[in-house]
Scaffold this motif. Structure first.
Motif, PDB file in Angstrom:
ATOM      1  N   MET A   9      49.776  32.288  37.031  1.00  0.00           N
ATOM      2  CA  MET A   9      49.806  31.749  38.595  1.00  0.00           C
ATOM      3  C   MET A   9      50.728  30.772  39.323  1.00  0.00           C
ATOM      4  N   ALA A  10      50.564  31.855  40.543  1.00  0.00           N
ATOM      5  CA  ALA A  10      51.714  30.342  41.131  1.00  0.00           C
ATOM      6  C   ALA A  10      50.503  29.268  42.139  1.00  0.00           C
ATOM      7  N   SER A  11      50.687  28.347  41.001  1.00  0.00           N
ATOM      8  CA  SER A  11      50.896  27.573  41.811  1.00  0.00           C
ATOM      9  C   SER A  11      52.097  26.237  42.037  1.00  0.00           C
ATOM     10  N   LEU A  12      52.028  25.388  43.454  1.00  0.00           N
ATOM     11  CA  LEU A  12      53.425  24.994  44.455  1.00  0.00           C
ATOM     12  C   LEU A  12      52.704  23.850  44.746  1.00  0.00           C
ATOM     13  N   ILE A  68      49.712  18.430  53.669  1.00  0.00           N
ATOM     14  CA  ILE A  68      49.774  19.785  52.289  1.00  0.00           C
ATOM     15  C   ILE A  68      50.259  19.782  50.776  1.00  0.00           C
ATOM     16  N   GLU A  69      49.454  18.803  50.455  1.00  0.00           N
ATOM     17  CA  GLU A  69      49.844  18.631  49.213  1.00  0.00           C
ATOM     18  C   GLU A  69      50.211  19.276  48.050  1.00  0.00           C
ATOM     19  N   SER A  70      49.601  20.729  47.559  1.00  0.00           N
ATOM     20  CA  SER A  70      50.000  21.568  46.654  1.00  0.00           C
ATOM     21  C   SER A  70      49.073  22.804  47.210  1.00  0.00           C
ATOM     22  N   ALA A  71      49.327  23.823  45.644  1.00  0.00           N
ATOM     23  CA  ALA A  71      48.738  24.981  46.452  1.00  0.00           C
ATOM     24  C   ALA A  71      48.673  25.756  45.278  1.00  0.00           C
ATOM     25  N   THR A  72      47.274  26.592  44.956  1.00  0.00           N
ATOM     26  CA  THR A  72      47.705  27.901  43.739  1.00  0.00           C
ATOM     27  C   THR A  72      47.426  29.158  44.359  1.00  0.00           C
ATOM     28  N   ILE A  73      47.938  29.959  44.564  1.00  0.00           N
ATOM     29  CA  ILE A  73      47.495  31.773  45.022  1.00  0.00           C
ATOM     30  C   ILE A  73      46.819  32.365  44.070  1.00  0.00           C
ATOM     31  N   ALA A 118      36.536  34.917  41.188  1.00  0.00           N
ATOM     32  CA  ALA A 118      37.464  34.260  41.373  1.00  0.00           C
ATOM     33  C   ALA A 118      37.932  32.804  41.869  1.00  0.00           C
ATOM     34  N   ALA A 119      36.859  32.340  42.352  1.00  0.00           N
ATOM     35  CA  ALA A 119      37.121  30.860  42.833  1.00  0.00           C
ATOM     36  C   ALA A 119      37.306  29.913  41.743  1.00  0.00           C
ATOM     37  N   ALA A 120      36.041  30.966  40.669  1.00  0.00           N
ATOM     38  CA  ALA A 120      36.165  29.434  39.667  1.00  0.00           C
ATOM     39  C   ALA A 120      37.443  30.076  39.158  1.00  0.00           C
ATOM     40  N   ARG A 121      38.161  30.740  38.398  1.00  0.00           N
ATOM     41  CA  ARG A 121      39.317  31.502  37.543  1.00  0.00           C
ATOM     42  C   ARG A 121      40.328  29.993  38.909  1.00  0.00           C
ATOM     43  N   THR A 122      40.803  30.215  40.126  1.00  0.00           N
ATOM     44  CA  THR A 122      41.539  28.792  40.933  1.00  0.00           C
ATOM     45  C   THR A 122      41.173  27.893  40.366  1.00  0.00           C
ATOM     46  N   LEU A 123      40.313  27.961  40.426  1.00  0.00           N
ATOM     47  CA  LEU A 123      40.163  26.319  40.481  1.00  0.00           C
ATOM     48  C   LEU A 123      40.482  25.715  38.782  1.00  0.00           C
ATOM     49  N   TYR A 124      40.194  26.688  37.804  1.00  0.00           N
ATOM     50  CA  TYR A 124      40.298  26.787  36.824  1.00  0.00           C
ATOM     51  C   TYR A 124      41.748  26.324  36.405  1.00  0.00           C
ATOM     52  N   GLU A 125      42.624  27.117  36.950  1.00  0.00           N
ATOM     53  CA  GLU A 125      44.271  27.348  36.933  1.00  0.00           C
ATOM     54  C   GLU A 125      44.943  26.254  37.691  1.00  0.00           C
ATOM     55  N   ALA A 136      43.641  28.144  46.655  1.00  0.00           N
ATOM     56  CA  ALA A 136      43.573  27.559  46.895  1.00  0.00           C
ATOM     57  C   ALA A 136      44.614  26.484  47.720  1.00  0.00           C
ATOM     58  N   VAL A 137      44.413  25.369  48.206  1.00  0.00           N
ATOM     59  CA  VAL A 137      45.062  24.252  48.923  1.00  0.00           C
ATOM     60  C   VAL A 137      44.749  23.024  49.002  1.00  0.00           C
ATOM     61  N   SER A 138      45.895  22.313  48.291  1.00  0.00           N
ATOM     62  CA  SER A 138      44.937  21.042  48.020  1.00  0.00           C
ATOM     63  C   SER A 138      45.706  19.704  48.844  1.00  0.00           C
ATOM     64  N   LEU A 139      44.654  18.879  49.966  1.00  0.00           N
ATOM     65  CA  LEU A 139      44.804  18.519  51.184  1.00  0.00           C
ATOM     66  C   LEU A 139      44.668  17.234  51.204  1.00  0.00           C
TER      67      LEU A 139
END
Lengths: 324, 324
Positions: free
Chosen positions: A1-4, A175-180, A201-208, A318-321
């Motif tokens: 997973m690409a988290s940035l 815009i603090e961080s994100a997960t693709i 898909a939403a649950a998996r992205t949240l988890y990752e 996901a994007v953290s704001l």
């Protein structure tokens, strides 16, 4: 997973236009409310183009910017060949990156825009997205059988356009961080039950996202998915608990939050415009939340693939704001 | 115009699958040649998905990489909702950014992939694109009148899929700089004359690229557009000279270079796969060129907008490549 993680990338401002139903829904505040679905144009598609064109221009005007102040446009929509974005961009001689991620397009725009701001030459990025109930109906559901009711799991494509101004200068939201997200499917082939298709898909992205960023689910003041609808939102919560042992408490779904019960839109709103519309005109407008995680969910099928009985691929970004 | 310079971004490797006509064309070398348009699948669309899936897997295998070695997939294609890319990605649990820029998708992939490699967490990116003559015909030109010849200005959608491995490690080709295009139109509404519609966008991007990078047109050993076709390529050269005083000498167009005259494909090849197919399997394969500027050109219309008599919006993205 690409988290940035991003440094010094801000949402300085945004501008929203919403359709007739959305203007009389549960939103707190709107920049422009449309009286009808044509918006002075001859077709629904040209109305959607005009909506995008106008949210860009009004955003520039309000921020006393001209076209040459913007280095990059990043946009996408639900129409085949992201045509609303392409035609709206004709009015702006600004470099364009066209994206497609269905209803997850808005977070994809924030992610790509934020990444390009890492380049020294890119100082300001404008993001734009839209959906239009009747251009989407024409494209995805035409011919519609006369008098046929839709199933209660179906969602209603939101009519709205949203522009965002991304910049290195401090603005209203960081815009603090994100997960693709990654593409997955769980066997659902029913295009009238996209909330159920997208919830995993939403649950998996949240988890990752939480795993990659080493965060607890309660780190966020609010988790906002968009758009699972009211039925998909419940599946999402159950899926998080059962599969990832995550108790998602401070949570709402944009599709479930937008319309009034009396507006009778089945399981809620959808479309790329729904998430940012609810984010800006309902969630942020309350002033209650500081740390918000948006999870845009996209159903990545096409009519042809659904007609050929293929399952529906889904994604969630996901994007953290952080509200300043 | 957003022009960007990249540091230490390389095209380490690529893998190509080409259709039956393309395998017997003017290409020098092919990784896999397809015997027919179905490629063992039941529909043209599923064949295109399998082509994308296979070029990704073969690229990983040849480079002794596994899925978890890749941080990001960046892809797009010509199908509505970029469905070929979305369905192919189901096989790869890798974060996906979906792009759409019609036949300019390949350079857009290189640009977005290169930018994301600036993030410390992103070490390797796989780009993927495709087109399939018969899935494109079904989508854009169905129903086709029985026995109707096409006009000589029309192009032929190439059947091929191409994957690319982008990395910070030194590889075969350096991605040196890029210029992201702007959307424009010159009044052309004929979807059978896309070369003429796109030629001005290609000329403008070339002009702005050279201006931004402070380079002369002869800086490059070869300028490769894709895909204007043979007619559009001539318009491009004239347009460069008349509008920008640029004499483009070391120049070919991928669409015009691909097929044999005896293959009778009107004005040449098109589709997002055409440019990378010719770049890798013809231009690079000669070993003759060191500095190559590729200019991907995209016609950004949709069927609905063309049926509503709107002009065709066009774009062109340029990427400067240096063969190591």
């Amino acid at each position: 997973m690409a988290s940035l993680r991003f440094n010094d990338v801000y949402l300085k401002d945004w501008f929203t236009i919403a359709g007739p139903l959305e203007s009389n829904s549960r939103l707190k505040k709107l920049d422009i409310a449309m009286d009808d679905y044509y918006y002075g144009e001859k077709t629904f598609e040209l109305a959607e183009v005009k909506m995008q064109k106008n949210v860009i221009q009004k955003l520039l005007d309000r921020n006393k910017l001209v076209q040459s102040d913007i280095n990059l446009l990043v946009g996408g929509d639900l129409l085949d060949q992201i045509a609303a974005t392409n035609y709206a961009s004709l009015n702006y001689p600004i470099s364009l990156l066209g994206l497609y991620s269905a209803c997850a397009t808005f977070p994809e725009i924030l992610i790509v825009g934020s990444m390009f701001l890492k380049d020294a030459n890119i100082k300001r990025v404008v993001g734009v997205t839209s959906s239009h109930n009747l251009s989407a109906e024409r494209q995805f559901r035409y011919p519609i059988e006369y008098g046929t009711p839709k199933p209660h799991t179906s969602t209603f494509t939101t009519t709205a356009a949203i522009s965002t101004l991304l910049s290195k200068e401090v603005g209203k939201i960081k815009i603090e961080s994100a997960t693709i997200g990654k593409v997955s499917e769980m066997g659902i082939k029913d295009a009238n039950n996209l909330g159920a298709a997208m919830a995993p898909a939403a649950a998996r992205t949240l988890y990752e996202h939480l795993r990659d960023l080493k965060r607890d689910v309660d780190y966020y003041d609010l988790i906002l998915t968009g758009d699972l609808g009211c039925i998909g939102a419940n599946i999402f919560k159950h899926f998080c608990e059962l599969n990832y042992n995550l108790k998602v408490r401070k949570y709402v779904d944009a599709g479930c939050e937008l319309y009034l019960k009396s507006q009778d839109v089945y399981a809620g709103g959808s479309g790329p415009a729904c998430l940012p519309l609810v984010l800006f005109n309902k969630i942020i407008a309350t002033g209650k939340y500081k740390k918000i995680l948006i999870i845009g969910t996209g159903a990545l099928h096409s009519k042809t693939f659904v007609n050929q009985k293929n399952p529906i691929p889904t994604i969630a970004h996901a994007v953290s704001l952080e509200v300043i």
